[in-house]
Design an enzyme around this catalytic site. Structure first.
Site, PDB file in Angstrom:
ATOM      1  N   LYS A   1      -7.761  -4.996   4.172  1.00 25.50           N
ATOM      2  CA  LYS A   1      -6.583  -4.135   4.287  1.00 25.50           C
ATOM      3  C   LYS A   1      -6.738  -3.128   5.424  1.00 25.50           C
ATOM      4  CE  LYS A   1      -7.916  -1.369   0.270  1.00 25.50           C
ATOM      5  NZ  LYS A   1      -7.426  -0.891  -1.019  1.00 25.50           N
ATOM      6  N   ARG A   2      -7.974  -2.797   5.746  1.00 25.68           N
ATOM      7  CA  ARG A   2      -8.199  -1.846   6.843  1.00 25.68           C
ATOM      8  C   ARG A   2      -7.868  -2.463   8.210  1.00 25.68           C
ATOM      9  NH1 ARG A   2      -7.753   1.735   3.880  1.00 25.68           N
ATOM     10  NH2 ARG A   2      -9.146   1.954   2.130  1.00 25.68           N
TER      11      ARG A   2
END
Ligand code: GLU
Length: 510
Positions: free
Chosen positions: A259-260
């Site tokens: 997700k980063r």
């Protein structure tokens, strides 16, 4: 047997795009086989539970049109579909395993186990260590009874027998073998009375009559315990078939898309935007970035699946018809954002203007632009071949809503010639009386003036364009003028000419 599949997310935060791909593959598989697509919310881990996450999941599925046949709020006769509402069922099943001699009570405190982990590298609660730990296998029955009666905290663990081979016929990976001696005695029921993922997942897949478990590769290693659980319950004959999906890899370099990575690469990796408590927990969604749902579905479907051949653009009906697990690759699929944009561009071009106008309306309103649907439909018609994301209509085509912000000086210097001033002035004078005010009539009027002034279209039309939109790019010039209307077109021509002259003066002074 009728196909029944489930999408079983844990509401621990925003649902990553990989989760949506899992939902999509389950959906396609169910539709292909005329089966049922079940949504089950796996919310037994209270410590990781995030309010709004379930709502987010359902909203994302709705946005993409992946509606469950059964699930919380969707009906179905295998409910409740939220695991937190099924506590008694898990309790009863864990107890039944203890009675069958397949699971046992363990009284070791978290502190004791932590101390063991500190002391013994690679400590595992398993067939070798359990005999020396505090559980109903190693303790006397009276002692166990007394502890249970006194309300001492306990967990229930699966008793994994050594020296067994666990074979899994994965529908994507083929045969996968695990050695039971390497597996630990997984906790099934926690001290707080909640089941672990393993117990709840297996009990529910059984009770919900799930026939195929299609999920991410990260769950493959858990499957060994799951098979042992099916055996322990005596449910092996109706055990679902497993299919573990390939990882989604980063756009560049190695490793799994996280997700980063969204923030790192400036791209969305979530279906919808998510606003968490901190800046690091805020994510941009595909919806907010300006993607159309069918484009996202098409893009995601091809992250790991392809029916063969050259075709890349598939409608939902085609995907349902062609979908099969055999065509899912084992290797990871690279998340190629440019490809996602390409799909979106294709879908924008193929979407009718009225639908595009509906999408554009809130965006136009947010910018304080003219937002009536008939106007936006005409904007859509002019711009749809030139954009890849919905906001591009208003960003690249801003000049359809507000005056030209900047002119392309370099092009002006190349194209402007003061001998052309009279013809441009004549056009500006003539514009207000063109009837009807549409592209063919405008073109005819301008051509007539060009002839009168013996000017060349190739010299004048670029200046018209520069005056109207500021650059050499953009939709056809007469269509643009028709959309802007007589007053605005004439006004822009005059303002443009003033600017051209100014540009010329600056160039002369230099
Ligand atoms: N709750 C698990 C997850 O969050 C489900 C895994 C599975 O499909 O078994 O992905």
């Amino acid at each position: 047997m009728a196909v029944r599949v489930r999408f079983a997310p844990s509401p621990t935060g925003a649902l990553h795009i990989g989760g949506i791909r899992t939902a999509l593959y389950n959906y396609l598989f169910a539709r292909h086989h005329g089966g049922a697509f079940v949504l089950r919310i796996e919310d037994t881990d209270q410590s990781r539970h995030v309010p709004q996450a379930e709502e987010y999941i359902v909203e994302a599925l709705r946005w993409l049109g992946l509606l469950p046949d059964e699930g919380p709020g969707f009906g179905g006769d295998c409910g409740p579909y939220r695991q937190s509402e099924r506590k008694a069922i898990y309790h009863q099943h864990a107890q039944a395993l203890v009675e069958r001699g397949k699971a046992y009570y363990a009284f070791d405190t978290p502190e004791e186990l932590e101390a063991l982990r500190q002391r013994e590298a690679h400590f595992s609660y398993n067939y070798q260590t359990r005999t020396r730990l505090r559980n109903s296998l190693s303790m006397k029955p009276e002692e166990v009874e007394a502890l249970l009666r006194s309300g001492a905290p306990y967990v229930i663990r699966l008793q994994v027998m050594p020296d067994e081979e666990v074979h899994i016929q994965d529908l994507i990976r083929g045969e996968v073998v695990f050695q039971s001696s390497e597996l630990d005695d997984k906790v099934l029921l926690k001290a707080d009375g909640m089941p672990t993922y393993h117990l709840a997942n297996i009990v529910d897949d059984h009770l919900m009559r799930i026939t195929h478990v299609i999920r991410g590769e990260e769950w493959l290693s858990s499957t060994a315990h799951h098979v042992l659980l099916y055996r322990a319950f005596g449910w092996e004959p109706t055990m679902p078939q497993f299919a573990h999906l390939p990882l989604i890899l980063r756009p560049e370099g190695q490793g799994k898309l996280s997700k980063r990575d969204g923030a790192r690469f400036g791209i969305p990796v979530f279906p919808l935007s998510w606003k968490g408590a901190s800046a690091e927990d805020c994510f941009l969604g595909f919806r907010e970035a300006g993607f159309l749902p069918p484009a996202v579905l098409n893009f995601l479907a091809l992250l790991g699946w392809h029916p063969g051949g050259e075709q890349e653009v598939f409608s939902m009906e085609e995907m349902v018809r062609l979908f099969s697990l055999e065509h899912i690759s084992k290797g990871g699929a690279r998340f190629d954002y440019d490809k996602a944009r390409w799909f979106n561009q294709r879908y924008i071009m193929a979407t009718d203007n009225a639908t595009l106008a509906q999408y554009l309306r809130p965006l136009a309103e947010a910018k304080g632009y003219r937002a009536d649907l008939p106007y936006l439909e005409r904007v859509a018609a002019l711009m749809k071949e030139r954009v890849s994301l919905l906001p591009d209509f208003l960003e690249e085509g801003y000049y359809l809503f507000e005056p030209v912000r900047t002119y392309d000086d370099e092009s002006i210097r190349k194209k402007w010639n003061s001998a052309l001033q009279p013809v441009l002035e004549a056009i500006a004078d003539r514009i207000p009386s063109v009837q009807p005010f549409d592209a063919p009539a405008l073109e005819a009027a301008v051509k007539a003036l060009l002839q009168e002034h013996q000017a060349k279209a190739g010299e004048v039309l670029p200046l018209l364009r520069l005056a109207l939109v500021g650059t050499m790019k953009g939709p056809p010039v007469f269509d643009t003028a028709a959309l802007l209307g007589p007053a605005e077109t004439a006004e822009r021509l005059r303002r443009g000419m003033a600017y051209f002259l100014q540009c010329q003066a600056v160039a002369r002074d230099q």
